[in-house]
Scaffold this active site. Structure first.
Site, PDB file in Angstrom:
ATOM      1  N   ASN A  85       0.857  -1.186   0.000  1.00  0.00           N
ATOM      2  CA  ASN A  85       0.000   0.000   0.000  1.00  0.00           C
ATOM      3  C   ASN A  85       0.892   1.234   0.000  1.00  0.00           C
ATOM      4  O   ASN A  85       1.745   1.386   0.886  1.00  0.00           O
ATOM      5  CB  ASN A  85      -0.915  -0.014   1.234  1.00  0.00           C
ATOM      6  CG  ASN A  85      -1.861  -1.209   1.230  1.00  0.00           C
ATOM      7  OD1 ASN A  85      -2.376  -1.599   0.186  1.00  0.00           O
ATOM      8  ND2 ASN A  85      -2.080  -1.811   2.390  1.00  0.00           N
ATOM      9  N   HIS A  98       6.705  -1.565   3.361  1.00  0.00           N
ATOM     10  CA  HIS A  98       6.522  -2.971   3.713  1.00  0.00           C
ATOM     11  C   HIS A  98       5.760  -3.692   2.617  1.00  0.00           C
ATOM     12  O   HIS A  98       4.893  -3.113   1.969  1.00  0.00           O
ATOM     13  CB  HIS A  98       5.825  -3.143   5.059  1.00  0.00           C
ATOM     14  CG  HIS A  98       4.567  -2.347   5.223  1.00  0.00           C
ATOM     15  ND1 HIS A  98       4.581  -0.986   5.464  1.00  0.00           N
ATOM     16  CD2 HIS A  98       3.265  -2.705   5.168  1.00  0.00           C
ATOM     17  CE1 HIS A  98       3.335  -0.545   5.566  1.00  0.00           C
ATOM     18  NE2 HIS A  98       2.509  -1.566   5.376  1.00  0.00           N
ATOM     19  N   HIS A 100       3.233  -6.786   2.183  1.00  0.00           N
ATOM     20  CA  HIS A 100       2.397  -7.810   2.828  1.00  0.00           C
ATOM     21  C   HIS A 100       2.535  -9.095   2.023  1.00  0.00           C
ATOM     22  O   HIS A 100       2.450  -9.063   0.782  1.00  0.00           O
ATOM     23  CB  HIS A 100       0.921  -7.406   2.779  1.00  0.00           C
ATOM     24  CG  HIS A 100       0.559  -6.187   3.558  1.00  0.00           C
ATOM     25  ND1 HIS A 100      -0.022  -6.250   4.816  1.00  0.00           N
ATOM     26  CD2 HIS A 100       0.653  -4.866   3.269  1.00  0.00           C
ATOM     27  CE1 HIS A 100      -0.269  -5.012   5.253  1.00  0.00           C
ATOM     28  NE2 HIS A 100       0.127  -4.154   4.325  1.00  0.00           N
TER      29      HIS A 100
HETATM   30  P1  AMP Z   1      -0.482  -0.876   5.899  1.00  0.00           P
HETATM   31  O1  AMP Z   1      -1.895  -0.569   6.316  1.00  0.00           O
HETATM   32  O2  AMP Z   1      -0.328  -1.383   4.512  1.00  0.00           O
HETATM   33  O3  AMP Z   1       0.445   0.266   6.228  1.00  0.00           O
HETATM   34  O4  AMP Z   1      -0.035  -2.115   6.787  1.00  0.00           O
HETATM   35  C1  AMP Z   1       0.437  -1.982   8.085  1.00  0.00           C
HETATM   36  C2  AMP Z   1       0.302  -3.329   8.720  1.00  0.00           C
HETATM   37  O5  AMP Z   1       1.102  -3.361   9.880  1.00  0.00           O
HETATM   38  C3  AMP Z   1      -1.112  -3.715   9.137  1.00  0.00           C
HETATM   39  O6  AMP Z   1      -1.518  -4.895   8.464  1.00  0.00           O
HETATM   40  C4  AMP Z   1      -0.994  -3.915  10.643  1.00  0.00           C
HETATM   41  O7  AMP Z   1      -1.790  -4.972  11.116  1.00  0.00           O
HETATM   42  C5  AMP Z   1       0.486  -4.208  10.814  1.00  0.00           C
HETATM   43  N1  AMP Z   1       1.030  -3.888  12.117  1.00  0.00           N
HETATM   44  C6  AMP Z   1       0.862  -2.743  12.813  1.00  0.00           C
HETATM   45  N2  AMP Z   1       1.548  -2.814  13.966  1.00  0.00           N
HETATM   46  C7  AMP Z   1       2.163  -4.014  13.978  1.00  0.00           C
HETATM   47  C8  AMP Z   1       3.028  -4.684  14.909  1.00  0.00           C
HETATM   48  N3  AMP Z   1       3.379  -4.113  16.065  1.00  0.00           N
HETATM   49  N4  AMP Z   1       3.469  -5.927  14.601  1.00  0.00           N
HETATM   50  C9  AMP Z   1       3.114  -6.513  13.443  1.00  0.00           C
HETATM   51  N5  AMP Z   1       2.311  -5.924  12.516  1.00  0.00           N
HETATM   52  C10 AMP Z   1       1.841  -4.700  12.794  1.00  0.00           C
END
Ligand code: AMP
Length: 112
Positions: A85, A98, A100
């Protein structure tokens, strides 16, 4: 770039379920999984989002894809989906690049 939850994970200031680490990248399980297998691959370099990557990051970006594939195999996945994203309207909530990696279920197209 300001501190994010992911830079804290890299520095081990907050816990994560880490699946893979090398000098350039880290992979860990998403805390709010959207599939039976859902992990994130991040560069240790603090790139805010894909559109801020430069030609200097070319090898690093390729490395992230290979890490995604390697960890997917480690997780027993043959079929999986990658999502990045880029920006708020695309659903980005953490401003550290990141990828996914989602698997172990059937996916539909187009995505929501
Ligand atoms: P995005 O919305 O594409 O920025 O994805 C961010 C992702 O990070 C989401 O799927 C969250 O569930 C994940 N996330 C947020 N905090 C953490 C954390 N502490 N450990 C693992 N995943 C996380």
């Amino acid at each position: 770039m300001s501190e994010t939850i992911f830079s804290k994970i890299i520095k081990r200031e907050i816990p994560a379920s880490i699946l893979y680490e090398d000098d350039l990248a880290l992979a860990f399980r998403d805390v709010n999984p959207q599939a039976p297998v859902h992990f994130l691959v991040i560069p240790k370099k603090p790139i805010v989002k894909l559109s801020e990557a430069t030609i200097e990051d070319q090898a690093l970006l390729g490395h992230l894809l290979l890490v995604a594939s390697k960890v997917a195999a480690q997780e027993g996945l043959t079929d999986f989906r990658l999502v990045t994203n880029n920006g708020v309207a695309a659903g980005q909530s953490v401003f550290h690049l990141h990828i996914h990696v989602l698997g172990d279920r059937t996916f539909t197209w187009p995505p929501g």
